[in-house]
Design an enzyme around this catalytic site. Sequence first.
Site, PDB file in Angstrom:
ATOM      1  N   LYS A  46      38.229  46.596  41.403  1.00 20.78           N
ATOM      2  CA  LYS A  46      39.292  45.604  41.200  1.00 20.78           C
ATOM      3  C   LYS A  46      40.638  46.269  41.036  1.00 20.78           C
ATOM      4  O   LYS A  46      41.642  45.785  41.558  1.00 20.78           O
ATOM      5  CB  LYS A  46      38.999  44.746  39.962  1.00 20.78           C
ATOM      6  CG  LYS A  46      37.906  43.718  40.164  1.00 20.78           C
ATOM      7  CD  LYS A  46      37.802  42.811  38.949  1.00 20.78           C
ATOM      8  CE  LYS A  46      36.666  41.814  39.093  1.00 20.78           C
ATOM      9  NZ  LYS A  46      36.460  41.035  37.858  1.00 20.78           N
ATOM     10  N   LYS A 105      28.710  39.860  49.447  1.00 18.51           N
ATOM     11  CA  LYS A 105      28.206  38.805  48.576  1.00 18.51           C
ATOM     12  C   LYS A 105      29.110  37.564  48.668  1.00 18.51           C
ATOM     13  O   LYS A 105      30.325  37.693  48.785  1.00 18.51           O
ATOM     14  CB  LYS A 105      28.205  39.364  47.145  1.00 18.51           C
ATOM     15  CG  LYS A 105      27.819  38.395  46.064  1.00 18.51           C
ATOM     16  CD  LYS A 105      27.879  39.059  44.695  1.00 18.51           C
ATOM     17  CE  LYS A 105      28.677  38.188  43.731  1.00 18.51           C
ATOM     18  NZ  LYS A 105      28.437  38.433  42.329  1.00 18.51           N
ATOM     19  N   LYS A 141      34.166  34.236  45.206  1.00 16.78           N
ATOM     20  CA  LYS A 141      35.429  33.515  45.254  1.00 16.78           C
ATOM     21  C   LYS A 141      36.544  34.327  45.890  1.00 16.78           C
ATOM     22  O   LYS A 141      37.561  33.789  46.295  1.00 16.78           O
ATOM     23  CB  LYS A 141      35.827  33.108  43.842  1.00 16.78           C
ATOM     24  CG  LYS A 141      35.027  31.926  43.362  1.00 16.78           C
ATOM     25  CD  LYS A 141      35.122  31.738  41.860  1.00 16.78           C
ATOM     26  CE  LYS A 141      34.262  32.730  41.113  1.00 16.78           C
ATOM     27  NZ  LYS A 141      33.762  32.209  39.840  1.00 16.78           N
TER      28      LYS A 141
END
Length: 337
Positions: free
Chosen positions: A117, A201, A204
Amino acid sequence: MFCVPRLRAFSGIQPTSNSLHLGNYLGALRQWVRLQDAYDCVYSVVDLHALTVAPDPAALRERVRATAAQFLAAGVDPDKSVLFVQSQVPEHTQLTWLLNCVTGFGEASRMTQFKDKSAKVGDRGVTVGLFDYPVLMAADILVYDAHVVPVGEDQRQHVELSRDLAIRLNKRFGEGTAQVPEAVIVKAAAKIYDLQDPTAKMSKTGQAAGIIELLDDPKTITKRIKSAVTDSGSQITWDPDAKPGVANLLAIYSALTDRAVSQIVSDYQGKLYGHLKSDLAEIVVETLRPFRERTAELLSDPGLLDGILEQGRERARAIASGVYGRIAGRFGLLATR
Ligand code: TRP
């Protein structure tokens, strides 16, 4: 008959969008519902974790409620389980501080999700909150003395950190300081991939066309499934490496119908990808229809939802304040009351 106390399960989902997606449902929510019969379950809308992506306040407020409504619509039963909003139980952040003080800087720096991230947002966008995210997650788990933590594979390392921290507390302050939790990883068959990029995967952060949101209308769902990436060839076979697109559709089909992939494959012998897709679209639409209706009903009755969350908050606090008090006392802090 003996009454054996049940083990406790804890899990949470972040309120980062108005609708959860099929990956959340098949990878987490559905398992949460099943676990209610075997465990004392505590399920949380983890809004403090969602703050790491700096959401708009009004949007966050709405998403917290929408996420709670979807837990209920999926079958989380507030009479069996504790359903609450993380930020309403202050012991989560209190325990986070204590855990911060026993977590190594290097140890936290090794969390792969943090590395991924932070690589995405670049140095200037990385907050201390994002760095501390796994410690807050450990506090979520330890503050309920949770024995098991149902999560997807991507959260395994975070649960591992919670285990390490619990073991460390027990070494430092004596056995019985913290319950050592264990991850329960949802089995691979329920791992759902992005419809446009079936090697990633379903999440969102992917592009909209790759995910199925649980609250999408039937037309959108049908369109997304029909335009899912499939592979070259036309045979419907189970081959996740060579045909990840078809394998993903089969996995979704299997998870929603509880039928074995091999059986589905044999039913579709001699049929085309298009047949599989249109049948699957109908299955997804029909499975989600009652879910969508129930969510809308819950959201149209704010009093009911607020009452459920209030009851959850009280029950969560009753557990968390006791456990926090015990751990804080072992650290040598004076009692708060
Ligand atoms: N980090 C988890 C995820 O993104 C959400 C989460 C927060 C969680 N706290 C938790 C999951 C505690 C299990 C237990 O999926």
